[in-house]
Write an enzyme that holds these catalytic residues in place. Structure first.
Site, PDB file in Angstrom:
ATOM      1  N   PHE A 147       0.798  -1.070   0.048  1.00 36.47           N
ATOM      2  CA  PHE A 147      -0.077   0.003  -0.306  1.00 36.47           C
ATOM      3  C   PHE A 147       0.874   1.299   0.118  1.00 36.47           C
ATOM      4  O   PHE A 147       1.355   1.496   0.842  1.00 36.47           O
ATOM      5  CB  PHE A 147      -0.970   0.138   1.324  1.00 36.47           C
ATOM      6  CG  PHE A 147      -1.994   1.221   1.308  1.00 36.47           C
ATOM      7  CD1 PHE A 147      -2.969   0.987   0.435  1.00 36.47           C
ATOM      8  CD2 PHE A 147      -1.539   2.315   1.684  1.00 36.47           C
ATOM      9  CE1 PHE A 147      -3.955   2.378   0.506  1.00 36.47           C
ATOM     10  CE2 PHE A 147      -2.348   3.607   1.761  1.00 36.47           C
ATOM     11  CZ  PHE A 147      -3.590   3.426   0.852  1.00 36.47           C
ATOM     12  N   ASP A 232       9.581   3.227   1.697  1.00 32.01           N
ATOM     13  CA  ASP A 232       8.247   3.621   2.014  1.00 32.01           C
ATOM     14  C   ASP A 232       7.994   3.786   3.494  1.00 32.01           C
ATOM     15  O   ASP A 232       7.815   2.938   4.020  1.00 32.01           O
ATOM     16  CB  ASP A 232       7.321   3.422   1.287  1.00 32.01           C
ATOM     17  CG  ASP A 232       5.865   4.076   1.288  1.00 32.01           C
ATOM     18  OD1 ASP A 232       5.893   4.985   2.515  1.00 32.01           O
ATOM     19  OD2 ASP A 232       4.947   3.952   0.853  1.00 32.01           O
ATOM     20  N   LYS A 261       2.605  11.616   6.470  1.00 36.43           N
ATOM     21  CA  LYS A 261       1.928  11.388   7.727  1.00 36.43           C
ATOM     22  C   LYS A 261       2.714  12.257   9.067  1.00 36.43           C
ATOM     23  O   LYS A 261       2.135  13.532   9.114  1.00 36.43           O
ATOM     24  CB  LYS A 261       1.514   9.847   8.076  1.00 36.43           C
ATOM     25  CG  LYS A 261       0.774   9.179   7.037  1.00 36.43           C
ATOM     26  CD  LYS A 261       0.336   7.882   7.517  1.00 36.43           C
ATOM     27  CE  LYS A 261      -0.121   7.123   6.467  1.00 36.43           C
ATOM     28  NZ  LYS A 261      -1.538   7.672   5.957  1.00 36.43           N
TER      29      LYS A 261
END
Length: 409
Positions: A147, A232, A261
């Site tokens: 993801f 990531d 984030k």
């Protein structure tokens, strides 16, 4: 006439969303109106312990005083210039973020998906300019069950049909191999490979942690094969796993690091591509950009986030409290929990399907005053703010035990 928000109940507000909001989410039926630290409060004043932390966007809790102060201070001075001009906050942000991660240069963006897209563009440019891959032939190897976001390019290499179906045609240039499989990765990498793009821990897949040595193996393979390793760390990074970066558990330094984030402190969207100089150095004026990327407000908040991490306090808290989380979950195995994976303050918990789906367990926990979120099947994710106390964490685990016990009767 529409009533003001403060005069509407949670049910009113949920019903009001139905005709005017795109249905691309299925939130839990709680309407958050206020928050502080590890707690949120709904419209009616009911309090909930936040055990999701905005998928790690709120690593430092809601409205952390240092971050709120940094935002207020910058709001009174300057919020946006675009990158047409320099601003007085960006240099310090880039300097300190590069130093924190042990890399050289920073490309500031806004969202996590933008960071991934930017990382892909940079890797392809590097492949053509430095590695000598023929034009338009560069490939990037990714892992199944990944993801990395939801843009058209990113869903092109997703293996989640919910994310893909109905959004083609897809962007070419990606090869998908099983996660945690070095042999498959070795076979997929060839002279056209620009990069291997991986999550050090797969979050959306259920907090899937690879075998010891996998990330070090990826690092060795990419060096030997002459391609980039892109990590990531948008969910796993910035303290979540007990280290600044999840790759540090294996002593690995990637060529390119993707952050987001928590970098915005739960206040503004902030993301970044951080990389070696010879990688990000392939970009020249006009080849990539963002109006809001590196804006003064984002840089001020991002600098304050880096300052919190420079002390090591939050990494230590995640490591220490992660032991509490791990021990508490271990006690539930065989008592409604069939298995779990945890590192630091991050866990994927597999619930016995006979007891309920992940969604059902999340709704039951909500009624107990604890907010979590399901992922696939009967798996729930736990990712509380790193500011949580041991007592709050034990309370959440107690609520989970209660919900599992009640459902099993």
């Amino acid at each position: 006439m529409t009533a003001p928000a403060h005069e509407r109940t949670s049910d009113d507000l949920i019903r009001a969303e139905e005709p005017v909001l795109a249905h691309n989410y299925h939130p839990l039926p709680v309407v958050v109106a206020r928050a502080e630290g590890t707690w949120v409060e709904d419209v009616e004043g009911r309090r909930y312990l936040d055990m999701l932390a905005g998928y790690s966007a709120l690593n430092f809790g809601h409205r952390h005083p240092a971050l709120i102060e940094a935002a207020h201070r910058q709001l009174d001075r300057l919020t946006l210039t675009s990158r047409a001009f320099h601003n007085d906050r960006l240099a310090e942000f880039a300097e300190r973020l590069a130093a924190l991660t042990g890399l050289d240069m920073v490309l500031p963006m806004n969202t996590g998906a933008e960071a991934v897209e930017s990382g892909i563009k940079v890797a392809r440019k590097w492949a053509y300019d430095v590695k000598g891959v023929p034009a338009d032939q560069a490939t990037i190897v990714v892992a199944a069950e990944n993801f990395h976001g939801r843009t058209t390019t990113i869903v092109s290499f997703s293996t989640d049909e919910t994310a893909r179906a109905g959004f083609g045609p897809f962007t070419p240039g990606f090869r998908v191999v099983p996660y945690n499989d070095l042999a498959a990765l070795e076979e997929a990498v060839d002279e056209t490979t620009a990069a291997v793009l991986l999550e050090p821990i797969q979050g959306e897949a259920g907090v899937v942690i690879p075998d010891d040595g996998y990330l070090a193996g990826v690092r060795e393979l990419t060096r030997r094969k002459g391609c980039l390793f892109i990590a990531d760390e948008i969910q796993s990074g910035l303290g979540r796993t007990g280290r600044t970066l999840a790759v540090e558990h294996e002593g690995v330094v990637p060529d390119v690091l993707l952050l987001g984030k928590a970098l915005g402190g739960g206040i503004v969207p902030v993301s970044a591509v951080v990389a070696r100089r010879e990688v990000l150095g392939v970009l020249h004026p006009g080849e990539h950009g963002s109006t809001f990327g590196g804006n003064p407000l984002a840089a001020a908040v991002g600098t304050a986030v880096v300052e919190l991490l420079e002390t090591g306090e939050f990494q230590r808290r995640a490591a220490d409290l992660g032991q509490v989380l791990h021990s508490g979950l271990a006690e539930l195995v065989g008592r409604g929990v069939t298995g779990f994976r945890a590192r630091g303050l991050w866990a994927g918990v597999d619930v016995d399907p006979a007891i309920g789906t992940g969604r059902e367990i999340s709704e039951r926990l909500m009624r107990e005053g604890v907010l979590v979120k399901d992922t696939h099947g009967s798996t729930i994710r736990l990712a509380p703010p790193l500011t949580i106390t041991a007592e709050e964490l034990q309370s959440a685990l107690g609520s989970l035990e209660k919900v599992l016990g009640a459902a099993g009767r």
